[in-house]
Scaffold this active site. Structure first.
Site, PDB file in Angstrom:
ATOM      1  N   LYS A 196     -16.904 -11.013 -10.722  1.00 59.95           N
ATOM      2  CA  LYS A 196     -16.930 -10.386  -9.347  1.00 59.95           C
ATOM      3  C   LYS A 196     -16.626  -8.743  -9.649  1.00 59.95           C
ATOM      4  O   LYS A 196     -15.705  -8.585 -10.041  1.00 59.95           O
ATOM      5  CB  LYS A 196     -15.875 -10.995  -8.678  1.00 59.95           C
ATOM      6  CG  LYS A 196     -15.996 -10.430  -7.176  1.00 59.95           C
ATOM      7  CD  LYS A 196     -14.608 -10.705  -6.190  1.00 59.95           C
ATOM      8  CE  LYS A 196     -13.762  -9.476  -6.453  1.00 59.95           C
ATOM      9  NZ  LYS A 196     -14.229  -8.264  -5.742  1.00 59.95           N
ATOM     10  N   SER A 250      -5.076  -3.658 -10.386  1.00 58.41           N
ATOM     11  CA  SER A 250      -3.449  -3.091 -10.319  1.00 58.41           C
ATOM     12  C   SER A 250      -2.398  -4.240 -10.600  1.00 58.41           C
ATOM     13  O   SER A 250      -2.819  -5.540 -10.622  1.00 58.41           O
ATOM     14  CB  SER A 250      -3.239  -2.750  -8.671  1.00 58.41           C
ATOM     15  OG  SER A 250      -3.692  -3.888  -7.970  1.00 58.41           O
ATOM     16  N   THR A 251      -1.383  -3.872 -10.935  1.00 58.04           N
ATOM     17  CA  THR A 251      -0.510  -4.754 -11.307  1.00 58.04           C
ATOM     18  C   THR A 251       0.035  -5.845 -10.256  1.00 58.04           C
ATOM     19  O   THR A 251       0.197  -6.938 -10.353  1.00 58.04           O
ATOM     20  CB  THR A 251       1.066  -4.116 -11.807  1.00 58.04           C
ATOM     21  OG1 THR A 251       0.633  -3.264 -12.998  1.00 58.04           O
ATOM     22  CG2 THR A 251       2.109  -5.010 -12.228  1.00 58.04           C
ATOM     23  N   THR A 253      -2.050  -7.092  -7.674  1.00 56.46           N
ATOM     24  CA  THR A 253      -3.182  -7.981  -7.794  1.00 56.46           C
ATOM     25  C   THR A 253      -3.269  -9.026  -8.918  1.00 56.46           C
ATOM     26  O   THR A 253      -3.278 -10.240  -8.976  1.00 56.46           O
ATOM     27  CB  THR A 253      -4.553  -7.380  -7.438  1.00 56.46           C
ATOM     28  OG1 THR A 253      -4.493  -6.394  -6.629  1.00 56.46           O
ATOM     29  CG2 THR A 253      -5.548  -8.339  -7.231  1.00 56.46           C
ATOM     30  N   GLY A 254      -2.609  -8.314 -10.388  1.00 54.94           N
ATOM     31  CA  GLY A 254      -2.754  -8.997 -11.614  1.00 54.94           C
ATOM     32  C   GLY A 254      -1.713 -10.067 -11.137  1.00 54.94           C
ATOM     33  O   GLY A 254      -1.905 -11.453 -11.523  1.00 54.94           O
ATOM     34  N   GLU A 272      -5.607  -6.365 -17.526  1.00 58.65           N
ATOM     35  CA  GLU A 272      -5.619  -5.036 -17.773  1.00 58.65           C
ATOM     36  C   GLU A 272      -5.003  -4.495 -16.442  1.00 58.65           C
ATOM     37  O   GLU A 272      -5.767  -4.400 -15.596  1.00 58.65           O
ATOM     38  CB  GLU A 272      -6.935  -4.715 -18.252  1.00 58.65           C
ATOM     39  CG  GLU A 272      -7.277  -5.339 -19.367  1.00 58.65           C
ATOM     40  CD  GLU A 272      -6.775  -4.676 -20.607  1.00 58.65           C
ATOM     41  OE1 GLU A 272      -6.022  -3.601 -20.690  1.00 58.65           O
ATOM     42  OE2 GLU A 272      -7.237  -4.919 -21.738  1.00 58.65           O
ATOM     43  N   CYS A 306      -6.427   4.077 -15.622  1.00 58.25           N
ATOM     44  CA  CYS A 306      -5.365   3.263 -15.801  1.00 58.25           C
ATOM     45  C   CYS A 306      -4.315   3.942 -16.665  1.00 58.25           C
ATOM     46  O   CYS A 306      -3.388   3.734 -16.659  1.00 58.25           O
ATOM     47  CB  CYS A 306      -5.751   1.970 -16.072  1.00 58.25           C
ATOM     48  SG  CYS A 306      -6.879   1.734 -17.554  1.00 58.25           S
ATOM     49  N   GLU A 403       2.152   4.871 -10.167  1.00 57.84           N
ATOM     50  CA  GLU A 403       0.906   5.430 -10.494  1.00 57.84           C
ATOM     51  C   GLU A 403       0.037   5.943  -9.236  1.00 57.84           C
ATOM     52  O   GLU A 403      -0.290   5.210  -8.284  1.00 57.84           O
ATOM     53  CB  GLU A 403      -0.078   4.092 -10.698  1.00 57.84           C
ATOM     54  CG  GLU A 403      -1.123   4.110 -11.344  1.00 57.84           C
ATOM     55  CD  GLU A 403      -2.073   2.941 -12.050  1.00 57.84           C
ATOM     56  OE1 GLU A 403      -1.692   1.799 -11.249  1.00 57.84           O
ATOM     57  OE2 GLU A 403      -2.496   2.903 -12.981  1.00 57.84           O
TER      58      GLU A 403
END
Ligand code: NAD
Length: 505
Positions: A196, A250-251, A253-254, A272, A306, A403
């Site tokens: 995706k 992003s963290t 969403t991770g 990542e 990143c 970030e």
């Protein structure tokens, strides 16, 4: 449609790219371009102007279902995991050659949809893509298991098998490179894929996926679905028939996708994620060179990396000179139409990121960091931001903690090495770091002290395919590139048989 040159402010003679067409806007499922199941589409934009450049099939849970079925069938019954590894390798090599052949069009399309300078895409990113597929083509026929001595009474083979159907979710900042980091190792290991793309940048992945089929990839092995995260992305992360999930973004969403994977079928996940990477300039540094490298470490790709060196720590002895020269360098940075020759910085990806970066700049000013230059919008259309430098930044300011993902450099002062190691590590992230020194002892102390997945010493953003990349702490789980990413896409099977006559071990 053409790439809008006729309507841009550029003079004809300044154009440096070939005209590019948008030929692929549908989802690629089982080797065919198809409309979304719902028939819906969504717009994709040119960040130079904010104008719509195409409407793309909007995949959701049903399209993900169809793509996963195709990938499942291709894995369970198709030729890809069964063909000789040498043949897989040759398909990947042919694909790399096709990327090379189409590099100008691919780079132009990447620039049109993402805003990155065309020269950057063509001269530094496309060669990385070609290199990556050569690298993993080389691995395809060198992946093998082993035998282990065990207890002496058993013959034990350890087989390395492909893991199955890989779900892959990528971001918008390096659409083609993120495609390569995910797809290269998964294919080399004999897996099938549902990828995706990011909703901001769906176009180039469809283009290269078509080239991969031209190179001989069987249908169903790579399926590409465009669509939004909470619909298509979440459906992929939680799908019961997906055997492995790889995510970059992003963290926050991770964390979501990790939970979705755990709550569905407990598929293994590699992540990542974000970063707040320190770039440390020591007292012995050649200041001119350090300024140039720190500038590149932060501003490369409009600051949308990143691993951007977004906390520039500078030793107090060279601090004043460094700040002055960094300001001058940022003021010289060439910002403009990314299709134009010599342009170093294009627009931010979209309105949301543009506004977010401007909010961080405001917060830097309000927290009394010194705004050395920049700070505002450039032009009246599109998402261009002035190269911005803050000095006198303190560790507890938002601009030193979050970030920003934009062209905003934060310069902090330090006194000694132990102090800077401690401060550099005082973050929830651990993706990368940069060290600038001519003293080998200082370099060794820093490289061992910094808790980051990469430490670049006297260089930055070196992304060769053989070098593993990934984060400590909340910057991720697992590594991409190099031999390490093969482990993400392999299952390990121990086959144990009794030995009738143990002769020797
Ligand atoms: P994002 O996390 O919002 O989006 C990344 C991808 O996840 C997109 O494809 C998006 O559609 C998808 N997604 C969003 N919500 C989802 C959900 N609920 N379920 C499943 N998928 C979902 O990130 P972004 O803002 O688009 O990208 C910027 C971020 O990505 C930055 O924080 C940056 O640090 C990070 N990033 C990290 C790396 C790395 O290698 N570590 C590389 C590039 C970007």
């Amino acid at each position: 449609r053409g790439n809008g040159f006729g309507t841009s402010a550029l003079a004809e003679e300044e154009l440096i790219t070939p005209p590019v067409q948008i030929n692929y806007t549908q989802n690629l499922i089982n080797g065919q371009f198809v409309d979304s199941a719902s028939g819906k589409t969504f717009p994709t934009y040119d960040p130079r102007t904010g104008e719509v450049i195409a409407h793309v099939a909007e995949g959701d849970a049903e399209d993900i279902n169809r793509a996963v079925s195709a990938a499942r069938k291709a894995f369970d019954e198709g030729p890809w995991p069964r063909m000789s590894a040498y043949e897989r390798s040759r398909i990947l090599l042919r694909f790399a050659d096709l990327i090379e052949k189409h590099a100008p069009e691919l780079s132009a399309l990447e620039t049109w949809n993402n805003g990155k300078p065309y020269e950057q895409s063509l001269k530094s990113e496309l060669p990385l893509l070609v290199r990556l597929f050569h690298y993993y083509a080389g691995w395809a026929d060198k992946i093998h298991g082993l035998t282990v001595p065990a207890d002496g009474n058993h013959h034990v083979q350890v087989l390395h098998e492909p893991i199955g159907v890989a779900g892959q979710i990528i971001p918008w900042n390096f659409p083609l490179i993120m495609f390569a980091w995910k797809v290269g190792p998964a294919l080399a290991c004999g897996n099938t894929i549902v990828l995706k793309t990011a909703e901001q940048t769906p176009l180039t992945a469809l283009y290269v996926a078509k080239l991969l089929h031209e190179a001989g990839l069987p249908p169903g092995v790579l399926n590409v679905v465009s669509g939004y995260g909470p619909t298509a992305g979440a459906a992929l992360a939680s799908h019961m028939d997906v055997d492995k999930l790889a995510f970059t973004g992003s963290t926050s969403t991770g964390k979501v996708v990790l939970e979705l994977a755990a709550k569905s079928n407990l598929k293994p996940v590699t992540l990542e994620l974000g970063g707040k990477s320190p770039f440390i300039v020591c007292e012995d540094a050649d200041v001119d060179k350090a300024v140039e490298l720190a500038h590149f470490a932060l501003f490369f790709n409009q600051g949308q990396c990143c691993c951007a060196g977004s906390r520039t720590f500078v030793h107090e002895r060279v601090y004043e000179e460094f700040v002055e020269k960094s300001k001058a360098r940022a003021q010289r940075r060439v910002v403009g139409d990314p299709f134009k020759k010599g342009v170093e910085q294009g627009p931010q990806i979209d309105l949301e990121q543009f506004e977010k970066v401007l909010r961080y700049i405001k917060s830097g000013i309000e927290s009394n960091a010194t705004l050395e230059c920049g700070g505002g919008r450039l032009g009246s259309k599109g998402y261009f931001i002035e190269p911005t430098v803050f000095s006198n930044v303190k560790d507890d300011m938002l601009i030193a903690k979050d970030e920003i993902f934009g062209p905003v450099q934060s310069i902090l002062k330090f006194k000694d090495i132990d102090e800077v190691i401690h401060r550099a590590n005082s973050t929830r992230y651990g993706l990368a770091s940069g060290v600038f020194t001519s003293n080998i002892d200082t370099a060794n102390t820093l490289t061992r002290g910094l808790r980051t997945g990469t430490v670049w010493v006297n260089c930055f953003d070196i992304f060769d395919a053989a070098i593993p990349f990934g984060g400590y702490k909340m910057s991720g789980i697992g590594r991409e590139k190099g031999i390490y990413s093969l482990q993400n896409y392999l299952q390990v099977k121990a086959v144990v048989t009794p030995l009738k006559n143990p002769a020797w071990l």
